[in-house]
Structure formats: C-alpha cells, structure tokens
Design an enzyme around this catalytic site. Sequence first.
Site, PDB file in Angstrom:
ATOM      1  N   ASP A  32      56.479  -6.123   0.201  1.00  0.00           N
ATOM      2  CA  ASP A  32      55.318  -7.005   0.295  1.00  0.00           C
ATOM      3  C   ASP A  32      55.778  -8.404   0.724  1.00  0.00           C
ATOM      4  OD1 ASP A  32      52.239  -6.870  -1.186  1.00  0.00           O
ATOM      5  OD2 ASP A  32      53.044  -8.824  -0.608  1.00  0.00           O
ATOM      6  N   ILE A  33      54.999  -9.024   1.599  1.00  0.00           N
ATOM      7  CA  ILE A  33      55.356 -10.351   2.124  1.00  0.00           C
ATOM      8  C   ILE A  33      55.217 -11.431   1.051  1.00  0.00           C
ATOM      9  CG2 ILE A  33      53.091 -11.128   2.972  1.00  0.00           C
ATOM     10  CD1 ILE A  33      54.523 -11.780   5.656  1.00  0.00           C
ATOM     11  N   ASN A  88      44.521  -1.001  -5.368  1.00  0.00           N
ATOM     12  CA  ASN A  88      43.307  -1.821  -5.417  1.00  0.00           C
ATOM     13  C   ASN A  88      42.257  -1.247  -4.465  1.00  0.00           C
ATOM     14  OD1 ASN A  88      44.523  -3.688  -7.180  1.00  0.00           O
ATOM     15  ND2 ASN A  88      45.446  -4.804  -5.469  1.00  0.00           N
ATOM     16  N   GLY A  94      40.029  -6.071  -5.924  1.00  0.00           N
ATOM     17  CA  GLY A  94      41.034  -7.014  -5.420  1.00  0.00           C
ATOM     18  C   GLY A  94      41.703  -6.567  -4.136  1.00  0.00           C
ATOM     19  N   GLN A  95      41.076  -5.626  -3.413  1.00  0.00           N
ATOM     20  CA  GLN A  95      41.672  -5.166  -2.158  1.00  0.00           C
ATOM     21  C   GLN A  95      41.492  -6.217  -1.071  1.00  0.00           C
ATOM     22  OE1 GLN A  95      40.236  -1.350  -0.771  1.00  0.00           O
ATOM     23  NE2 GLN A  95      41.786  -1.226   0.840  1.00  0.00           N
ATOM     24  N   HIS A 101      46.697   1.512   0.338  1.00  0.00           N
ATOM     25  CA  HIS A 101      48.122   1.300   0.032  1.00  0.00           C
ATOM     26  C   HIS A 101      48.336   1.286  -1.467  1.00  0.00           C
ATOM     27  CE1 HIS A 101      46.082  -2.594   0.451  1.00  0.00           C
ATOM     28  NE2 HIS A 101      46.832  -3.015  -0.538  1.00  0.00           N
ATOM     29  N   HIS A 103      50.764  -0.234  -4.370  1.00  0.00           N
ATOM     30  CA  HIS A 103      51.781  -1.235  -4.699  1.00  0.00           C
ATOM     31  C   HIS A 103      52.742  -0.593  -5.698  1.00  0.00           C
ATOM     32  CE1 HIS A 103      49.369  -4.931  -3.450  1.00  0.00           C
ATOM     33  NE2 HIS A 103      48.412  -4.027  -3.537  1.00  0.00           N
TER      34      HIS A 103
HETATM   35  P1  5GP Z   1      45.708  -5.694  -1.622  1.00  0.00           P
HETATM   36  O1  5GP Z   1      45.257  -6.986  -2.214  1.00  0.00           O
HETATM   37  O2  5GP Z   1      44.888  -5.296  -0.422  1.00  0.00           O
HETATM   38  O3  5GP Z   1      45.831  -4.583  -2.635  1.00  0.00           O
HETATM   39  O4  5GP Z   1      47.199  -5.936  -1.158  1.00  0.00           O
HETATM   40  C1  5GP Z   1      47.541  -6.354   0.118  1.00  0.00           C
HETATM   41  C2  5GP Z   1      48.994  -6.747   0.056  1.00  0.00           C
HETATM   42  O5  5GP Z   1      49.487  -6.829   1.370  1.00  0.00           O
HETATM   43  C3  5GP Z   1      49.237  -8.107  -0.599  1.00  0.00           C
HETATM   44  O6  5GP Z   1      50.104  -7.955  -1.712  1.00  0.00           O
HETATM   45  C4  5GP Z   1      49.851  -8.941   0.516  1.00  0.00           C
HETATM   46  O7  5GP Z   1      50.857  -9.825   0.060  1.00  0.00           O
HETATM   47  C5  5GP Z   1      50.408  -7.885   1.450  1.00  0.00           C
HETATM   48  N1  5GP Z   1      50.450  -8.274   2.846  1.00  0.00           N
HETATM   49  C6  5GP Z   1      49.455  -8.847   3.564  1.00  0.00           C
HETATM   50  N2  5GP Z   1      49.831  -9.057   4.833  1.00  0.00           N
HETATM   51  C7  5GP Z   1      51.107  -8.594   4.920  1.00  0.00           C
HETATM   52  C8  5GP Z   1      52.051  -8.554   5.997  1.00  0.00           C
HETATM   53  O8  5GP Z   1      51.798  -8.956   7.135  1.00  0.00           O
HETATM   54  N3  5GP Z   1      53.267  -8.029   5.727  1.00  0.00           N
HETATM   55  C9  5GP Z   1      53.594  -7.543   4.485  1.00  0.00           C
HETATM   56  N4  5GP Z   1      54.806  -7.040   4.325  1.00  0.00           N
HETATM   57  N5  5GP Z   1      52.727  -7.584   3.447  1.00  0.00           N
HETATM   58  C10 5GP Z   1      51.499  -8.101   3.666  1.00  0.00           C
END
Ligand code: 5GP
Length: 115
Positions: A32-33, A88, A94-95, A101, A103
């Site tokens: 994750d970034i 999520n 919180g998506q 995906h 985590h």
């Molecule tokens: P969500 O909130 O949708 O469950 O999680 C999305 C996740 O994707 C977040 O933890 C966010 O930091 C990660 N993320 C968003 N954009 C990027 C990206 O460009 N590269 C990577 N490696 N992670 C990303």
Amino acid sequence: MNHEPTIFDKIINREIPADIVYEDDLCLAFNDINPQAPVHVLIIPKKPIVSLAEVDEQDTALLGHLLVVVSKIARQLGLDSGYRTVLNTGPDGGQEVYHLHFHLLGKRPLKWPPG
Ligand code: 5GP
C-alpha cells in the site's frame, strides 16, 4: 459487474509502478502506498470486480483463491503472531478504490473495533 478503470487497473497493466510482492494468473499483491502498519499489502483480483457488493457465485473460487494468497503472503512475510485482513465495501465501509481488494496488515498489534 465490470467497472470504470481505476488506479489498480493501471498497476495491473504496469502503466504506473507498484511494489509488487506476489503475482499469479488471477491476482496481484503490492504494498500500500500509504501503509497503516509495518506490513500493509493489497491483494487484488485481475478481474475488474468493483466491490464485494458486486460478486456472485461465479466469483466463489476467485475469492477463495485471494484468501489463500493472503495466507501465503502472511507466511512469507513472517506474520507469525497474527495479522488482520480487511475488505472495505462501499462508502460506509470506507472503500476508496472501486476495484475489490483485501488489505493485509501486520507487524503491529491492531485494536478492535476499527473506527
Ligand atoms: P480502500 O480505502 O479502498 O479500502 O483502500 C484503498 C487503498 O489503496 C488505500 O489504503 C490507499 O492507500 C491505497 N492506494 C491508493 N492509491 C494507490 C496507489 O496508487 N498505489 C498503491 N500502492 N496503493 C494505493
């Protein structure tokens, strides 16, 4: 249901870089970034599924495969004292990225319940 391309499609297609830790025919895993724990890996299907709210019986084997991959990566990363797997779904879940995906978070104690 397929979705509009997201940043994760660009990672799958190697249009933008990611720190990839695992790949097979069905899925990709990368760091994750914006990590929320010392280990924070995202595991995504290559199939463009929007969220858990969009899956059906056709996705049963794929979803099972993703969880087996989570377990393999956790073993490879030495998460012997445990870890958390989060999926999520939708705005209240919180998506932020609308490509399903998991985590995988580990290497620190995680509180419950989440916020
Ligand atoms: P969500 O909130 O949708 O469950 O999680 C999305 C996740 O994707 C977040 O933890 C966010 O930091 C990660 N993320 C968003 N954009 C990027 C990206 O460009 N590269 C990577 N490696 N992670 C990303």
